[in-house]
Design an enzyme around this catalytic site. Structure first.
Site, PDB file in Angstrom:
ATOM      1  N   ASP A 173       0.830  -1.198   0.000  1.00  0.00           N
ATOM      2  CA  ASP A 173       0.000   0.000   0.000  1.00  0.00           C
ATOM      3  C   ASP A 173       0.869   1.255   0.000  1.00  0.00           C
ATOM      4  O   ASP A 173       2.097   1.172   0.131  1.00  0.00           O
ATOM      5  CB  ASP A 173      -0.930  -0.028   1.216  1.00  0.00           C
ATOM      6  CG  ASP A 173      -2.295   0.556   0.926  1.00  0.00           C
ATOM      7  OD1 ASP A 173      -2.408   1.413   0.027  1.00  0.00           O
ATOM      8  OD2 ASP A 173      -3.266   0.163   1.612  1.00  0.00           O
ATOM      9  N   GLU A 189       0.058  -0.093  -5.284  1.00  0.00           N
ATOM     10  CA  GLU A 189      -0.955   0.963  -5.358  1.00  0.00           C
ATOM     11  C   GLU A 189      -0.306   2.285  -5.776  1.00  0.00           C
ATOM     12  O   GLU A 189      -0.875   3.369  -5.594  1.00  0.00           O
ATOM     13  CB  GLU A 189      -1.681   1.094  -4.021  1.00  0.00           C
ATOM     14  CG  GLU A 189      -2.207  -0.231  -3.505  1.00  0.00           C
ATOM     15  CD  GLU A 189      -3.559  -0.141  -2.815  1.00  0.00           C
ATOM     16  OE1 GLU A 189      -4.065   0.980  -2.665  1.00  0.00           O
ATOM     17  OE2 GLU A 189      -4.089  -1.200  -2.455  1.00  0.00           O
ATOM     18  N   TRP A 190       0.841   2.190  -6.366  1.00  0.00           N
ATOM     19  CA  TRP A 190       1.675   3.315  -6.750  1.00  0.00           C
ATOM     20  C   TRP A 190       0.917   4.375  -7.554  1.00  0.00           C
ATOM     21  O   TRP A 190       0.899   5.557  -7.168  1.00  0.00           O
ATOM     22  CB  TRP A 190       2.867   2.748  -7.507  1.00  0.00           C
ATOM     23  CG  TRP A 190       3.990   3.657  -7.867  1.00  0.00           C
ATOM     24  CD1 TRP A 190       4.048   5.025  -7.735  1.00  0.00           C
ATOM     25  CD2 TRP A 190       5.244   3.251  -8.430  1.00  0.00           C
ATOM     26  NE1 TRP A 190       5.252   5.490  -8.189  1.00  0.00           N
ATOM     27  CE2 TRP A 190       6.006   4.426  -8.620  1.00  0.00           C
ATOM     28  CE3 TRP A 190       5.796   2.022  -8.793  1.00  0.00           C
ATOM     29  CZ2 TRP A 190       7.292   4.388  -9.172  1.00  0.00           C
ATOM     30  CZ3 TRP A 190       7.066   1.994  -9.332  1.00  0.00           C
ATOM     31  CH2 TRP A 190       7.802   3.163  -9.509  1.00  0.00           C
ATOM     32  N   PRO A 191       0.266   4.019  -8.695  1.00  0.00           N
ATOM     33  CA  PRO A 191      -0.367   5.087  -9.481  1.00  0.00           C
ATOM     34  C   PRO A 191      -1.526   5.776  -8.769  1.00  0.00           C
ATOM     35  O   PRO A 191      -1.758   6.972  -8.982  1.00  0.00           O
ATOM     36  CB  PRO A 191      -0.829   4.379 -10.759  1.00  0.00           C
ATOM     37  CG  PRO A 191      -0.861   2.937 -10.417  1.00  0.00           C
ATOM     38  CD  PRO A 191       0.177   2.716  -9.373  1.00  0.00           C
ATOM     39  N   TYR A 199      -1.737   6.641  -5.666  1.00  0.00           N
ATOM     40  CA  TYR A 199      -1.231   7.686  -4.781  1.00  0.00           C
ATOM     41  C   TYR A 199      -0.526   8.809  -5.547  1.00  0.00           C
ATOM     42  O   TYR A 199      -0.340   9.904  -5.018  1.00  0.00           O
ATOM     43  CB  TYR A 199      -0.306   7.079  -3.728  1.00  0.00           C
ATOM     44  CG  TYR A 199      -1.072   6.305  -2.675  1.00  0.00           C
ATOM     45  CD1 TYR A 199      -1.596   6.944  -1.565  1.00  0.00           C
ATOM     46  CD2 TYR A 199      -1.302   4.940  -2.819  1.00  0.00           C
ATOM     47  CE1 TYR A 199      -2.320   6.244  -0.603  1.00  0.00           C
ATOM     48  CE2 TYR A 199      -2.029   4.228  -1.866  1.00  0.00           C
ATOM     49  CZ  TYR A 199      -2.530   4.888  -0.763  1.00  0.00           C
ATOM     50  OH  TYR A 199      -3.248   4.189   0.166  1.00  0.00           O
ATOM     51  N   ASP A 250     -10.762   2.494  -3.335  1.00  0.00           N
ATOM     52  CA  ASP A 250     -11.189   1.166  -2.900  1.00  0.00           C
ATOM     53  C   ASP A 250     -12.615   0.875  -3.367  1.00  0.00           C
ATOM     54  O   ASP A 250     -13.486   1.752  -3.336  1.00  0.00           O
ATOM     55  CB  ASP A 250     -11.174   1.076  -1.376  1.00  0.00           C
ATOM     56  CG  ASP A 250      -9.776   0.993  -0.793  1.00  0.00           C
ATOM     57  OD1 ASP A 250      -8.793   1.035  -1.568  1.00  0.00           O
ATOM     58  OD2 ASP A 250      -9.657   0.898   0.445  1.00  0.00           O
TER      59      ASP A 250
END
Length: 411
Positions: free
Chosen positions: A161, A194-196, A198, A222
């Protein structure tokens, strides 16, 4: 319509272009499939009050048992994944992450061994920042140590995450470092990022780079157990398809988040829509539900072999929206064997069933049914529609918020 047709041709050109290099760990050649606790069980930690609903060793053992015994593993759902809230509040005296000793008395290694004994794989969760989203210890400044720990436990997937990273530079550095650290362990560990998601509030993600480090990646919020949530994910995906569809493929996938089929918020037609559209989008299929108590209808849908075959198609191309009007959306996905998956989604939330008619020349840049094709309906029920010519039209009746999923094979 002309604009949509131009977009369709542009999408085809993008799909024909060479795909970016994927993370070189040999994993996720098709979208990963499994079960993930988060949407259904959240951060339940009170095992005394809610023993069957808390995030504990018992939950994952019981889910593994059901997945092995009731056809889930055999359908392709191979990962049993722990999300946030599994950890003790602090690292141990050697600086290592540890499971909460009350809720996971045997530790993660023992749980992994049990899951493996069922022919399944174990996934675990951590965070790029100094705290997870729920406030447990994160992996910042411990990337190599945590990767080694996960490998020593026998973990097969890491969901990583992006909470509490401090800055976009530290976020990117953390995702890169954990990817390299996981590969360095020598253990095959699928890397779910979940890089892109954020990055997007501030800057456009560099998907070419992200795919070099991650096996799949979240782009959007989510998922919730509601039709409005599913619809928002589909709308976002269609809006951004020019930048995300072309990058997906074997080894790296866009992740629209969990399947919530079998819970409380979706009607039957909406459940069919989620399953159909996740297949069209070549999405990772991670259920978040209670497999110990699931309806026969939801089980049939989630284990549907024809839908899973579309999702897992070895050509590995993500589908895209061709056109949208005030009532309907038409999506297609190129498949191996000169085939296409086609989804007709009725996005109206009022009235009764409606018909959508379209020409088969509209599919696959005119190649999907040239000179002829067979058409089979996969969802909501399977049946053969017969053979059609290139100039034929199809008329599809679809319930409000429902989807009809077809497979078109050129002859």
């Amino acid at each position: 319509m002309a604009g949509r047709r131009a977009l369709r041709w542009a999408m085809a050109a993008a799909l024909a272009a060479a795909l970016a290099a994927a993370l070189d760990n040999g994993l996720a050649r098709t979208p990963p499939m499994g079960w993930l606790h988060w949407e259904r069980f959240l951060c339940g930690t009170d095992c005394a009050a809610e023993p069957r609903r808390c995030v504990s060793e018992r939950l994952f053992v019981e889910m593994a048992d059901v997945m092995a015994a009731e056809g889930w593993r055999d359908a392709g759902y191979e990962f049993v994944c722990i999300d946030d809230c599994w950890m003790a509040p602090a690292r141990d005296e050697r600086g290592r992450l540890r499971a909460d000793p009350q809720r996971f008395p045997g530790g993660i290694r023992k749980l992994a061994d049990y899951v493996h004994s069922k022919g399944l794989k174990l996934g675990i969760y951590s965070d790029v920042g100094n705290k997870t989203c729920a406030g447990f210890p994160g992996s910042y400044n411990h990337y190599e140590l945590d990767a080694q720990t996960f490998a020593s436990w026998g973990v097969d997937l890491l969901k990583f995450d992006g909470c509490n990273s401090g800055s976009l530079e530290l976020l990117a550095e953390g995702y890169r470092r954990m990817s390299l650290a996981l590969n360095k362990t020598g253990r095959s560990i699928v890397y779910s990022c979940e890089w892109p998601f954020y990055l997007r509030p501030v800057q456009q993600p560099n998907y070419t780079e992200i795919k070099q480090y991650c096996n799949n990646w979240r782009n959007f919020f989510d998922v919730y157990d509601s039709w409005s949530s599913i619809k928002s994910i589909l709308d976002w995906t269609a809006l951004h398809q020019d930048s995300i569809v072309k990058i997906a493929g074997p080894g790296g996938w866009n992740d629209p988040d969990m399947l919530v089929i079998g819970n409380f918020g979706l009607s039957w037609d909406q459940a069919v829509s989620q399953m159909a559209m996740w297949a069209i989008m070549a999405a990772p299929l991670f259920m978040s539900n209670d497999l110990r108590h699931i309806s026969p209808e939801a089980k049939w849908l989630l284990q549907n072999k024809e839908v899973i075959a579309i999702n897992q198609d070895l050509l590995g191309k993500q589908g895209y929206q061709i056109t949208k009007d005030k009532s309907f959306e038409l999506w297609e996905r190129p498949l191996s064997g000169r085939a296409y998956a086609v989804a007709v989604l009725n996005h109206q939330e009022i009235g009764g069933p409606q018909n959508f008619t379209f020409s088969l020349t509209f599919l696959g840049n005119g190649l999907a049914c040239n000179p002829a094709c067979s058409v089979r309906q996969v969802l909501p029920v399977s049946r053969d529609w017969g053979v059609y010519s290139w100039v034929s039209s199809l008329s599809v009746e679809v319930n409000p918020t429902g989807t009809v999923l077809l497979k078109v094979v050129a002859l």
